[in-house]
Write a protein that holds these residues in place. Structure first.
Motif, short mmCIF file in Angstrom:
data_model
loop_
_atom_site.label_atom_id
_atom_site.label_comp_id
_atom_site.label_asym_id
_atom_site.label_seq_id
_atom_site.Cartn_x
_atom_site.Cartn_y
_atom_site.Cartn_z
N PHE A 137 1.95 3.10 -2.74
CA PHE A 137 2.20 3.30 -4.16
C PHE A 137 3.67 2.99 -4.42
N PRO A 138 3.98 1.95 -5.21
CA PRO A 138 5.36 1.44 -5.30
C PRO A 138 6.35 2.43 -5.92
N ALA A 139 5.88 3.31 -6.80
CA ALA A 139 6.80 4.24 -7.46
C ALA A 139 7.05 5.50 -6.64
N MET A 140 6.39 5.62 -5.50
CA MET A 140 6.51 6.82 -4.67
C MET A 140 7.40 6.57 -3.46
N SER A 141 8.06 7.63 -3.02
CA SER A 141 8.85 7.57 -1.80
C SER A 141 7.92 7.48 -0.59
N ILE A 142 8.51 7.23 0.56
CA ILE A 142 7.73 7.20 1.79
C ILE A 142 7.01 8.53 1.99
N ALA A 143 7.75 9.63 1.82
CA ALA A 143 7.16 10.96 2.01
C ALA A 143 6.03 11.21 1.02
N ASP A 144 6.25 10.86 -0.25
CA ASP A 144 5.22 11.11 -1.26
C ASP A 144 4.00 10.23 -1.04
N ASN A 145 4.19 9.02 -0.49
CA ASN A 145 3.05 8.17 -0.16
C ASN A 145 2.16 8.85 0.87
N VAL A 146 2.77 9.48 1.88
CA VAL A 146 1.99 10.14 2.91
C VAL A 146 1.14 11.26 2.30
N LEU A 147 1.70 11.97 1.34
CA LEU A 147 1.02 13.13 0.75
C LEU A 147 0.08 12.76 -0.39
N ALA A 148 0.06 11.49 -0.80
CA ALA A 148 -0.71 11.10 -1.99
C ALA A 148 -2.19 11.42 -1.85
N GLY A 149 -2.75 11.23 -0.66
CA GLY A 149 -4.17 11.48 -0.47
C GLY A 149 -4.55 12.94 -0.69
N LEU A 150 -3.62 13.85 -0.40
CA LEU A 150 -3.90 15.27 -0.62
C LEU A 150 -4.10 15.56 -2.09
N LYS A 151 -3.30 14.91 -2.93
CA LYS A 151 -3.43 15.12 -4.38
C LYS A 151 -4.75 14.55 -4.88
N ILE A 152 -5.11 13.38 -4.36
CA ILE A 152 -6.34 12.73 -4.81
C ILE A 152 -7.56 13.59 -4.47
N THR A 153 -7.53 14.20 -3.29
CA THR A 153 -8.68 15.00 -2.85
C THR A 153 -8.58 16.46 -3.25
N GLY A 154 -7.52 16.83 -3.95
CA GLY A 154 -7.38 18.22 -4.40
C GLY A 154 -7.11 19.19 -3.26
N THR A 155 -6.40 18.72 -2.23
CA THR A 155 -6.11 19.57 -1.08
C THR A 155 -4.77 20.27 -1.25
#
Length: 298
Positions: A137-155
């Motif tokens: 995701f271009p607007a996200m940092s490296i760290a936020d990219n790693v965590l992005a899937g957690l947000k998508i799945t509601g974890t």
């Protein structure tokens, strides 16, 4: 899922490399196990008489394949024989294509992932996808990219555990040593090979049981390809991997078993032969398999 051809709800996708769309998450669930306590949760997948259509065009015909837990399965064959379509069926991405239809069953540890009682987000969380083109995701940092899937799945994950999860996921993807001092920089600033490993880390962060990879090295240089292949070897101990590749040397290097897909002119794709990788390459039972793996066509 009914064995009869069934319609699916259409949705727009841009191309074969489109990231799994954000879907409304259900109730938040507990975080993945702490990084220090990761154990193998690799699952078996079974495709049972899977057929697929785009409109009136049939692209797969009664494909059955057992995918063992904790192993790497390579899908090989010429372009246009249905490998990527089959891969997308394995985590319910086929149904996103307008006019797409399918029949048969896909079972994760014996449970049909297309059962109406199963939530789409549950299937996507258990069966992750890494695409041909790296797509952080271009607007996200490296760290936020790693965590992005957690947000998508509601974890949900406690703030103190985030750093450990980021480090663990990047380490498993073979990227931590290269980015640990620049986690706040954009993921899009990484090289192509690093971006692909970042996408692998993003998938691993939600602790998938199966990881699907659609030609993950086709756009990478040889050095980056080697690192990604090493990553595949490491994570296959904990995650079942299915990889589509046109590189026969790569299929031979990374996989435990292979399935050879072929579509004759004007006919849908089928599996000609499947079995242990060494047998497919060294003692194939079908002449068409021998001709393909030895470079006589394709």
């Amino acid at each position: 899922m009914s064995a009869e051809m069934t319609g699916v709800l259409p949705a727009v996708v841009e191309d074969e490399t489109t990231e799994t769309p954000l879907v409304p998450p259900g109730p938040e669930v507990a975080a993945p196990a702490a990084a220090s306590t990761v154990v193998s949760t690799a699952a078996t997948l079974e495709a049972d008489r899977v057929s697929a259509w785009f409109g009136q065009r049939k692209v797969l015909d009664r494909v059955s394949l057992d995918i063992p837990a904790g192993m790497v399965t390579a899908l090989i064959g010429p372009s246009g024989c249905g490998k990527s379509t089959f891969l997308r069926i394995l985590n319910r991405m086929h149904e996103l294509v307008p006019s797409a239809q399918l029949a048969g069953e896909v079972r994760l540890d014996g449970q049909d992932i297309y059962d109406p009682a199963r939530r789409l987000t549950d299937a996507r969380k258990a069966i992750g996808m890494v695409f041909q083109k790296p797509n952080p995701f271009p607007a996200m940092s490296i760290a936020d990219n790693v965590l992005a899937g957690l947000k998508i799945t509601g974890t949900k994950i406690a703030r103190p555990d985030r750093e450990a999860l980021i480090e663990d996921s990047l380490t498993r993807a073979g990227l931590w040593a290269e980015v640990k001092d620049r986690l706040k920089q954009p993921g899009s600033a990484l090289s192509g090979g690093q971006q692909q490993r970042l996408c692998i880390a993003r998938s691993l962060a939600v602790r998938p049981r199966v990881l699907l990879m659609d030609e993950p090295c086709s756009a990478l240089d040889p050095t980056s390809t080697r690192v990604v292949e090493e990553t595949i070897g490491e994570i296959a101990r904990d995650v079942t991997i299915v990889i589509v590749t046109h590189n026969m040397q790569q299929a031979h290097r990374v996989s435990d078993q292979c399935a050879f897909f072929l579509a004759a002119q004007g006919t849908p794709g089928v599996i000609v032969e499947h079995g242990p990788t060494d047998a497919i390459f060294e003692d194939p039972q079908d002449q068409r398999t021998a001709d393909y793996v030895h470079g006589r066509f394709g």
